[in-house]
Design a protein around this motif. Sequence first.
Motif, PDB file in Angstrom:
ATOM      1  N   THR A 292       6.317   4.164   8.667  1.00  0.00           N
ATOM      2  CA  THR A 292       5.516   4.684   9.628  1.00  0.00           C
ATOM      3  C   THR A 292       4.312   3.772   9.942  1.00  0.00           C
ATOM      4  N   GLY A 293       3.939   3.569  10.987  1.00  0.00           N
ATOM      5  CA  GLY A 293       2.982   2.612  11.569  1.00  0.00           C
ATOM      6  C   GLY A 293       3.373   1.220  11.227  1.00  0.00           C
ATOM      7  N   ALA A 294       4.536   0.789  11.722  1.00  0.00           N
ATOM      8  CA  ALA A 294       5.041  -0.352  11.379  1.00  0.00           C
ATOM      9  C   ALA A 294       4.851  -1.428  12.486  1.00  0.00           C
ATOM     10  N   SER A 295       4.087  -1.058  13.549  1.00  0.00           N
ATOM     11  CA  SER A 295       3.710  -1.848  14.570  1.00  0.00           C
ATOM     12  C   SER A 295       2.655  -2.943  14.495  1.00  0.00           C
ATOM     13  N   SER A 296       1.829  -2.632  13.366  1.00  0.00           N
ATOM     14  CA  SER A 296       0.734  -3.581  13.346  1.00  0.00           C
ATOM     15  C   SER A 296       0.206  -3.699  11.651  1.00  0.00           C
ATOM     16  N   GLY A 297      -0.628  -4.386  11.529  1.00  0.00           N
ATOM     17  CA  GLY A 297      -1.420  -4.207  10.286  1.00  0.00           C
ATOM     18  C   GLY A 297      -0.541  -4.281   8.851  1.00  0.00           C
TER      19      GLY A 297
ATOM     20  N   LEU B  69      15.547  -1.472   7.188  1.00  0.00           N
ATOM     21  CA  LEU B  69      14.495  -0.899   7.505  1.00  0.00           C
ATOM     22  C   LEU B  69      14.409   0.077   8.748  1.00  0.00           C
ATOM     23  N   GLY B  70      13.789   1.370   8.800  1.00  0.00           N
ATOM     24  CA  GLY B  70      13.448   2.105   9.878  1.00  0.00           C
ATOM     25  C   GLY B  70      12.243   1.901  10.403  1.00  0.00           C
ATOM     26  N   LEU B  71      11.867   1.222  11.505  1.00  0.00           N
ATOM     27  CA  LEU B  71      10.374   1.087  11.741  1.00  0.00           C
ATOM     28  C   LEU B  71       9.642   2.032  12.751  1.00  0.00           C
TER      29      LEU B  71
ATOM     30  N   LEU C 117       7.845  -2.636  18.391  1.00  0.00           N
ATOM     31  CA  LEU C 117       9.065  -2.532  17.246  1.00  0.00           C
ATOM     32  C   LEU C 117      10.168  -3.047  17.740  1.00  0.00           C
ATOM     33  N   GLU C 118      10.615  -3.113  18.985  1.00  0.00           N
ATOM     34  CA  GLU C 118      11.787  -3.868  19.643  1.00  0.00           C
ATOM     35  C   GLU C 118      11.647  -5.394  19.104  1.00  0.00           C
ATOM     36  N   GLN C 119      10.382  -5.907  19.306  1.00  0.00           N
ATOM     37  CA  GLN C 119      10.137  -7.417  19.210  1.00  0.00           C
ATOM     38  C   GLN C 119      10.407  -7.694  17.583  1.00  0.00           C
ATOM     39  N   LEU C 120       9.971  -6.824  16.852  1.00  0.00           N
ATOM     40  CA  LEU C 120      10.232  -6.863  15.393  1.00  0.00           C
ATOM     41  C   LEU C 120      11.609  -6.941  14.652  1.00  0.00           C
ATOM     42  N   VAL C 121      12.294  -5.762  15.545  1.00  0.00           N
ATOM     43  CA  VAL C 121      13.766  -5.544  15.139  1.00  0.00           C
ATOM     44  C   VAL C 121      14.358  -6.737  15.671  1.00  0.00           C
ATOM     45  N   SER C 122      14.199  -7.541  16.891  1.00  0.00           N
ATOM     46  CA  SER C 122      14.759  -8.344  17.039  1.00  0.00           C
ATOM     47  C   SER C 122      14.621  -9.692  16.445  1.00  0.00           C
TER      48      SER C 122
END
Length: 236
Positions: free
Chosen positions: A7-12, A28-30, A38-43
């Motif tokens: 959880t809170g995977a979008s930064s930091g 990973l489930g972000l 999140l979509e950017q990280l997944v790609s």
Amino acid sequence: MKNIIITGASSGIGEATARLLSTKGYRLGLLARSTQRLEQLVSEFGENAVALPCDVTDYDAVREVFSNFISAHGDIDVLINNAGLGFFDPLVGGKIEEWHTMVDVNIKGVLNCIHVALPSLLNVAGHIVNLGSLASHQVFPNSGVYCATKHALIAISDSLRIELPDKLRVTTISPGSVDTQFIDSTSNPNMLLQYKEYFAAGLRPEWIANQIAHAIESPAGSVLSEIIIRPNRASK
Ligand code: NJP
């Protein structure tokens, strides 16, 4: 392949942890509210990462994304409860909305995720990692409510450990100040001025990610129950 929800995977710290764990072959489930990020990280990470856009304070939404993840990929091996925030302000003149938000995200949000994930985690003798803080152990000025929420995480972690020995591993990671966007939530301009540089000169989020990976990868018969990591300087 182990399934890990962060959880809170979008930064930091959450993003740094996702980056590290994605190189180690986990699925990973972000989870965070910033769907686009999140979509950017997944790609970037490829097929072993999925976005779970969700607000941890919304129990029904948490239940939906977790159950979709479990249906598609199986039980959750590791839940990293990292989503959290803090508003720095003295208690006198503090904003009640900010106090409520800290309680809602840092305590109720964590409880929502634990409540939903626990049956799945218990199926596989899984692992919960809770992001505490030095503020879980010590009370600092200008962050009384934040300290209270992080003290609560120790009680939550300890009660899981006491009630579920050998069925679940529980780790609390307690960092001092870390150089992330965390301090930018503070709305009091004087506090921001006072703390901005102090946090910027703190720990790197990657160092916390290393400790999380270390805890997850410790031998199954052991548990790193508490990790405290401080900036190596006089004030923390
Ligand atoms: O902060 P930041 P950190 N629902 O702001 C998410 C603890 N800690 O990495 O929803 C779902 O970069 C938010 O995502 P979004 C701290 O208490 C920190 O430093 O897209 N997610 C973002 O991904 C916290 O528990 C320091 O806005 C929600 C993430 O949370 C953890 O470390 C020191 C959400 C926050 O990322 C990570 O914080 C310490 C919601 N309602 C403990 N609200 C430090 N930085 O100095 C927020 O001792 N998020």
